[in-house]
Design a protein around this motif. Structure first.
Motif, PDB file in Angstrom:
ATOM      1  N   PRO A 196      63.205  49.736  41.392  1.00  0.00           N
ATOM      2  CA  PRO A 196      62.177  50.076  42.383  1.00  0.00           C
ATOM      3  C   PRO A 196      61.388  51.331  42.044  1.00  0.00           C
ATOM      4  O   PRO A 196      60.305  51.544  42.595  1.00  0.00           O
ATOM      5  CB  PRO A 196      62.981  50.256  43.678  1.00  0.00           C
ATOM      6  N   ALA A 197      61.911  52.168  41.129  1.00  0.00           N
ATOM      7  CA  ALA A 197      61.191  53.386  40.749  1.00  0.00           C
ATOM      8  C   ALA A 197      60.189  53.141  39.627  1.00  0.00           C
ATOM      9  O   ALA A 197      59.430  54.047  39.275  1.00  0.00           O
ATOM     10  CB  ALA A 197      62.190  54.465  40.316  1.00  0.00           C
ATOM     11  N   SER A 198      60.171  51.937  39.069  1.00  0.00           N
ATOM     12  CA  SER A 198      59.275  51.627  37.955  1.00  0.00           C
ATOM     13  C   SER A 198      57.970  51.013  38.449  1.00  0.00           C
ATOM     14  O   SER A 198      57.924  50.362  39.494  1.00  0.00           O
ATOM     15  CB  SER A 198      59.948  50.658  36.976  1.00  0.00           C
ATOM     16  N   VAL A 199      56.930  51.216  37.672  1.00  0.00           N
ATOM     17  CA  VAL A 199      55.625  50.638  37.982  1.00  0.00           C
ATOM     18  C   VAL A 199      55.616  49.168  37.579  1.00  0.00           C
ATOM     19  O   VAL A 199      56.134  48.793  36.522  1.00  0.00           O
ATOM     20  CB  VAL A 199      54.510  51.396  37.237  1.00  0.00           C
ATOM     21  N   SER A 200      55.042  48.335  38.431  1.00  0.00           N
ATOM     22  CA  SER A 200      54.846  46.915  38.117  1.00  0.00           C
ATOM     23  C   SER A 200      53.412  46.724  37.644  1.00  0.00           C
ATOM     24  O   SER A 200      52.462  47.109  38.334  1.00  0.00           O
ATOM     25  CB  SER A 200      55.105  46.052  39.355  1.00  0.00           C
ATOM     26  N   ARG A 201      53.259  46.107  36.475  1.00  0.00           N
ATOM     27  CA  ARG A 201      51.931  45.879  35.889  1.00  0.00           C
ATOM     28  C   ARG A 201      51.670  44.379  35.805  1.00  0.00           C
ATOM     29  O   ARG A 201      52.442  43.644  35.183  1.00  0.00           O
ATOM     30  CB  ARG A 201      51.843  46.511  34.500  1.00  0.00           C
ATOM     31  N   PHE A 202      50.594  43.953  36.420  1.00  0.00           N
ATOM     32  CA  PHE A 202      50.245  42.532  36.406  1.00  0.00           C
ATOM     33  C   PHE A 202      48.782  42.376  36.783  1.00  0.00           C
ATOM     34  O   PHE A 202      48.136  43.318  37.274  1.00  0.00           O
ATOM     35  CB  PHE A 202      51.132  41.742  37.382  1.00  0.00           C
ATOM     36  N   SER A 203      48.261  41.203  36.543  1.00  0.00           N
ATOM     37  CA  SER A 203      46.916  40.859  36.999  1.00  0.00           C
ATOM     38  C   SER A 203      47.003  39.570  37.796  1.00  0.00           C
ATOM     39  O   SER A 203      47.950  38.788  37.639  1.00  0.00           O
ATOM     40  CB  SER A 203      45.956  40.696  35.820  1.00  0.00           C
ATOM     41  N   PHE A 204      46.018  39.357  38.669  1.00  0.00           N
ATOM     42  CA  PHE A 204      46.020  38.117  39.436  1.00  0.00           C
ATOM     43  C   PHE A 204      44.599  37.723  39.800  1.00  0.00           C
ATOM     44  O   PHE A 204      43.678  38.540  39.798  1.00  0.00           O
ATOM     45  CB  PHE A 204      46.873  38.257  40.707  1.00  0.00           C
ATOM     46  N   ARG A 205      44.453  36.465  40.105  1.00  0.00           N
ATOM     47  CA  ARG A 205      43.221  35.951  40.684  1.00  0.00           C
ATOM     48  C   ARG A 205      43.569  34.772  41.582  1.00  0.00           C
ATOM     49  O   ARG A 205      44.614  34.136  41.416  1.00  0.00           O
ATOM     50  CB  ARG A 205      42.207  35.551  39.613  1.00  0.00           C
ATOM     51  N   LYS A 206      42.703  34.508  42.551  1.00  0.00           N
ATOM     52  CA  LYS A 206      42.873  33.344  43.416  1.00  0.00           C
ATOM     53  C   LYS A 206      42.056  32.186  42.849  1.00  0.00           C
ATOM     54  O   LYS A 206      40.942  32.380  42.360  1.00  0.00           O
ATOM     55  CB  LYS A 206      42.423  33.665  44.847  1.00  0.00           C
ATOM     56  N   ARG A 207      42.635  30.989  42.951  1.00  0.00           N
ATOM     57  CA  ARG A 207      41.963  29.798  42.458  1.00  0.00           C
ATOM     58  C   ARG A 207      41.966  28.716  43.525  1.00  0.00           C
ATOM     59  O   ARG A 207      42.981  28.503  44.190  1.00  0.00           O
ATOM     60  CB  ARG A 207      42.652  29.264  41.199  1.00  0.00           C
ATOM     61  N   ASN A 208      40.845  28.043  43.685  1.00  0.00           N
ATOM     62  CA  ASN A 208      40.756  26.907  44.592  1.00  0.00           C
ATOM     63  C   ASN A 208      41.159  25.634  43.871  1.00  0.00           C
ATOM     64  O   ASN A 208      41.119  25.558  42.629  1.00  0.00           O
ATOM     65  CB  ASN A 208      39.326  26.744  45.123  1.00  0.00           C
ATOM     66  N   ASN A 209      41.516  24.626  44.647  1.00  0.00           N
ATOM     67  CA  ASN A 209      41.834  23.329  44.052  1.00  0.00           C
ATOM     68  C   ASN A 209      40.622  22.714  43.359  1.00  0.00           C
ATOM     69  O   ASN A 209      40.763  21.843  42.501  1.00  0.00           O
ATOM     70  CB  ASN A 209      42.356  22.370  45.124  1.00  0.00           C
ATOM     71  N   THR A 210      39.433  23.188  43.736  1.00  0.00           N
ATOM     72  CA  THR A 210      38.208  22.682  43.113  1.00  0.00           C
ATOM     73  C   THR A 210      37.937  23.327  41.762  1.00  0.00           C
ATOM     74  O   THR A 210      37.009  22.930  41.057  1.00  0.00           O
ATOM     75  CB  THR A 210      37.007  22.945  44.033  1.00  0.00           C
ATOM     76  N   GLY A 211      38.744  24.345  41.402  1.00  0.00           N
ATOM     77  CA  GLY A 211      38.568  25.009  40.119  1.00  0.00           C
ATOM     78  C   GLY A 211      37.840  26.333  40.195  1.00  0.00           C
ATOM     79  O   GLY A 211      37.695  27.026  39.182  1.00  0.00           O
ATOM     80  N   GLU A 212      37.364  26.716  41.393  1.00  0.00           N
ATOM     81  CA  GLU A 212      36.682  27.999  41.535  1.00  0.00           C
ATOM     82  C   GLU A 212      37.685  29.145  41.458  1.00  0.00           C
ATOM     83  O   GLU A 212      38.780  29.068  42.006  1.00  0.00           O
ATOM     84  CB  GLU A 212      35.943  28.054  42.875  1.00  0.00           C
ATOM     85  N   ASN A 213      37.287  30.233  40.785  1.00  0.00           N
ATOM     86  CA  ASN A 213      38.158  31.391  40.608  1.00  0.00           C
ATOM     87  C   ASN A 213      37.558  32.628  41.262  1.00  0.00           C
ATOM     88  O   ASN A 213      36.337  32.809  41.278  1.00  0.00           O
ATOM     89  CB  ASN A 213      38.355  31.707  39.118  1.00  0.00           C
ATOM     90  N   SER A 214      38.427  33.495  41.769  1.00  0.00           N
ATOM     91  CA  SER A 214      37.981  34.822  42.180  1.00  0.00           C
ATOM     92  C   SER A 214      37.930  35.713  40.942  1.00  0.00           C
ATOM     93  O   SER A 214      38.370  35.318  39.854  1.00  0.00           O
ATOM     94  CB  SER A 214      38.949  35.410  43.209  1.00  0.00           C
ATOM     95  N   ARG A 215      37.426  36.917  41.104  1.00  0.00           N
ATOM     96  CA  ARG A 215      37.445  37.853  39.982  1.00  0.00           C
ATOM     97  C   ARG A 215      38.883  38.272  39.685  1.00  0.00           C
ATOM     98  O   ARG A 215      39.763  38.220  40.555  1.00  0.00           O
ATOM     99  CB  ARG A 215      36.578  39.075  40.276  1.00  0.00           C
ATOM    100  N   LEU A 216      39.137  38.692  38.459  1.00  0.00           N
ATOM    101  CA  LEU A 216      40.472  39.117  38.044  1.00  0.00           C
ATOM    102  C   LEU A 216      40.745  40.524  38.568  1.00  0.00           C
ATOM    103  O   LEU A 216      39.921  41.426  38.415  1.00  0.00           O
ATOM    104  CB  LEU A 216      40.582  39.098  36.519  1.00  0.00           C
ATOM    105  N   ILE A 217      41.918  40.706  39.175  1.00  0.00           N
ATOM    106  CA  ILE A 217      42.333  42.005  39.684  1.00  0.00           C
ATOM    107  C   ILE A 217      43.493  42.501  38.827  1.00  0.00           C
ATOM    108  O   ILE A 217      44.525  41.832  38.718  1.00  0.00           O
ATOM    109  CB  ILE A 217      42.784  41.923  41.162  1.00  0.00           C
TER     110      ILE A 217
END
Length: 331
Positions: A196-217
């Motif tokens: 719990p004291a360590s930093v978590s590093r990841f990226s994510f985006r939301k995707r619709n079933n139609t294939g549309e993507n949000s921007r990468l965070i």
């Protein structure tokens, strides 16, 4: 007519702390060191409280078994630690313990078998108030438990005769590198570094079933929590989230303690996943973990792994307590 089949799913007794060691007196300064563990100080009220918790839990189990024995039912009892296979061929699961026991049972259920939770050790408000200056005397919350020892037989009867119908609650599906994880979360999942004291590093985006993507965070934080509607009153609410209607098929997610997020990203750090959306996560620490409904079910992840998180899991049929039913389906 075939006899109804019931599985009694029990919280074990070994979850309660053992009594402190109270053996031989401590060695004198001139005596040789003892190989026995030294006594630990203990508040007698704490010991009495723990003993009473065990007694109340056992009494509730005995009552439930007595009620089932009197009914024209086929039933068996199993401790939750002894079950490792999916629950099949029963008409009802009765989980005796609290929300944790109900959550554990849910991991063995698909959408065909309903579950009834029995809070075996409810919190006593007067006890909590009297002992609040000495220790935390809260017992089981039992938020999703429809019954207690006091009304178990009544709730069982109306459940079996169909006059109390279960509500279908959403669960969370997680795919790791395209492979479905076997456990669906009824409350929430936490994706984070194991420390719990360590930093978590990841990226994510939301995707619709139609294939549309949000921007990468891109995130550096304490991890990602995703909750169902049922789980929105638990850790998510404590972290500043909002309560969702129990009938909602949406998921709520929150980036925990984000480090210096970009202004353009802030609106995406706490949001909802609609039923037609999923979240695509890529993990960038050397090690990580996906915790499902607490700490008992853990899946390890590593650098470069991808997760697909959605509400595309089988629902769970839960017999809910009266006060939740009175709030209406849109609460």
């Amino acid at each position: 007519m075939a006899r109804r089949r019931v599985l009694l799913f029990l919280k074990p007794f070994d979850v309660y702390p053992p009594r402190p060691y109270v053996g031989a007196a401590a060695s004198s300064p001139t005596s040789a060191p003892s190989s026995l563990p030294q006594p630990r100080a203990a508040n007698p009220k704490v010991l009495s409280y723990l003993d009473d918790r065990c007694r109340v839990h056992k009494d509730t189990i005995d009552l439930c078994q007595s009620v089932l024995q009197r009914k024209s039912l086929d039933w068996i009892a199993v401790q939750r630690n002894h079950l490792c296979q999916p629950i099949r061929d029963v008409d009802l699961v009765v989980a005796v313990g609290g929300d944790g026991t109900l959550l554990r049972a849910s991991h063995f259920l698909d959408d065909s078998v309903p579950i009834l939770g029995v809070n075996s050790d409810p919190t006593c408000t007067k006890e909590v108030e009297e002992l609040s200056d000495e220790f935390d005397a809260r017992r089981s919350t039992g938020y999703l438990c429809a019954a207690t020892a006091g009304n178990f037989e009544q709730i069982l009867d109306v459940t079996l005769d169909g006059s109390r119908r279960p509500l279908e609650l959403s669960r969370i599906s997680v795919k790791l590198n395209g492979i479905q994880l076997p456990t669906y979360a009824l409350n929430d999942i936490l994706v984070s570094h194991p420390c719990p004291a360590s930093v978590s590093r990841f990226s994510f985006r939301k995707r619709n079933n139609t294939g549309e993507n949000s921007r990468l965070i891109n995130c550096r934080s304490s991890g990602l929590r995703v909750s169902t509607a049922a789980g929105s009153t638990a850790a998510m609410l404590s972290a500043g989230g909002f309560t969702m209607p129990l009938s909602s098929r949406e998921l709520q997610y929150m980036i925990r303690e984000p480090i210096s997020p970009m202004d353009a990203d802030k609106a995406m750090l706490h949001d909802v996943l609609k039923q037609e959306q999923h979240m695509h996560v890529v993990w960038y620490n050397q090690e990580g973990a996906v915790y499902v409904d607490g700490s008992h079910v853990v899946h390890s992840i590593q650098h470069g792994d991808s997760l697909e998180i959605s509400s595309g899991a089988p629902t769970l049929k839960v017999v809910l307590p009266e006060h939740l039913l009175k709030m209406g389906p849109e609460w």
